[in-house]
Design an enzyme around this catalytic site. Structure first.
Site, PDB file in Angstrom:
ATOM      1  N   HIS A 127       0.831  -1.204   0.000  1.00 16.10           N
ATOM      2  CA  HIS A 127       0.000   0.000   0.000  1.00 16.10           C
ATOM      3  C   HIS A 127       0.867   1.256   0.000  1.00 16.10           C
ATOM      4  CE1 HIS A 127      -3.560  -2.432   0.753  1.00 16.10           C
ATOM      5  NE2 HIS A 127      -4.307  -1.340   0.740  1.00 16.10           N
ATOM      6  N   HIS A 189       1.344  -3.566   9.184  1.00 16.37           N
ATOM      7  CA  HIS A 189       2.779  -3.550   8.909  1.00 16.37           C
ATOM      8  C   HIS A 189       3.546  -2.962  10.082  1.00 16.37           C
ATOM      9  CE1 HIS A 189       2.719  -4.659   4.634  1.00 16.37           C
ATOM     10  NE2 HIS A 189       1.636  -3.903   4.524  1.00 16.37           N
TER      11      HIS A 189
END
Length: 231
Positions: A127, A189
Site C-alpha cells: 500500500h 505492517h
C-alpha cells in the site's frame, strides 16, 4: 563415550545489529499501534486501506484508459500508460521482495483479506509503495496537468491553474502520507515495512518519469508551444 558437541559460534556483529533493528522496529510499531487504537476509528483506517488497494486502483486506471478521454488528450493517454506500467512494475517488485524476505506480519494483524500468497508477508508495504508511487508520479508530472485540462477543454482548474495544480499536489501527497501511516496504525505492517515501501514507490516513480515515455510528453508540449508561437 561421545564427546560433547562444540558450542555454536557467536553471532556476527552485523547479525546482532540487524536483530536489534528488527526488535526495535517491532517494539516501536506495537507502541504506535496501541497508542492510536482509542483515538482513530478503525472504520477510517479501513477506508484509507481501501483507497490504496490495488483491487480499486487498477479498475479505476483501466476504466480511464478505456474511456473516451485519452482519445481527446494525447498527454493524458501517455500519463495513464505510465501509471499503468509503473503500477505493474510496483506490483512485481513488491511481490518479489516479499517472497525473498518473508518477514511475517505483526501478530496483532487481524481480519485481513489476502489477494495473493505473498500478501502473507509484511516487508515491504505494498500500500505504501503504491500510494507513494502515485503521489510522486503525479508531482513529477505537474507541468503536464494544465496542458491535459487544456486538451480536454475543461475549466475545472479555474482561473489560477498553477495554484489549483499545487493544491491538487498537496491533497495527493497528504493522502499518500496518511494512507502509509495508517498501515502501522491498523496493525498491517511494521514501521520499517512502510518506510521501505514508500521509498520503493518514490524510486519507481522517478524511474518511470525519467526512463519511460514521459520524454515524448515533453516533446508534445514543446511541439504545441512552437506551433502556437508560429500562429
Amino acid at each position: 563415550m561421545e564427546e560433547p558437541a562444540p558450542p555454536p559460534p557467536p553471532p556476527s556483529s552485523s547479525t546482532s545489529i540487524f536483530r536489534q533493528v528488527i526488535n526495535s522496529d517491532t517494539t516501536v510499531s506495537l507502541t504506535i499501534h496501541n497508542l492510536t487504537q482509542p483515538i482513530l476509528p478503525r472504520s477510517f483506517l479501513k477506508l484509507l486501506e481501501i483507497s490504496g488497494d490495488g483491487r480499486l486502483f487498477f479498475p479505476i486506471l483501466l476504466s480511464l484508459l478505456l474511456s473516451p478521454l485519452p482519445s481527446t488528450s494525447p498527454l493524458l493517454l501517455s500519463l495513464l500508460i505510465n501509471f499503468l506500467i509503473g503500477s505493474l512494475l510496483d506490483l512485481l517488485l513488491v511481490g518479489l521482495i516479499k517472497h525473498l524476505v518473508r518477514r511475517p506480519r505483526p501478530v496483532y494483524n487481524k481480519n485481513m483479506f489476502l489477494t495473493f500468497a505473498v500478501d502473507h508477508w509484511s516487508f515491504p508495504s505494498g500500500h505504501a509503495s503504491r500510494v507513494c508511487f502515485t503521489a510522486s508520479l503525479f508531482y513529477l508530472s505537474s507541468d503536464l496537468i494544465p496542458d491535459i485540462f487544456l486538451q480536454l477543454k475543461s475549466d475545472m482548474l479555474g482561473s489560477d491553474v498553477f495554484e489549483s495544480v499545487k493544491r491538487l499536489n498537496m491533497i495527493v501527497i497528504a493522502w499518500a502520507t496518511v494512507t502509509s501511516v495508517s498501515r502501522v496504525l491498523l496493525g498491517r505492517h511494521f514501521v520499517f515495512d512502510v518506510a521501505a515501501g514508500a521509498g520503493l514507490g518514490v524510486l519507481n516513480a522517478s524511474f518511470v518519469f525519467h526512463f519511460l515515455n514521459f520524454p515524448s510528453c515533453r516533446t508534445i508540449i514543446h511541439t504545441q508551444t512552437r506551433g502556437t508561437s508560429c500562429v
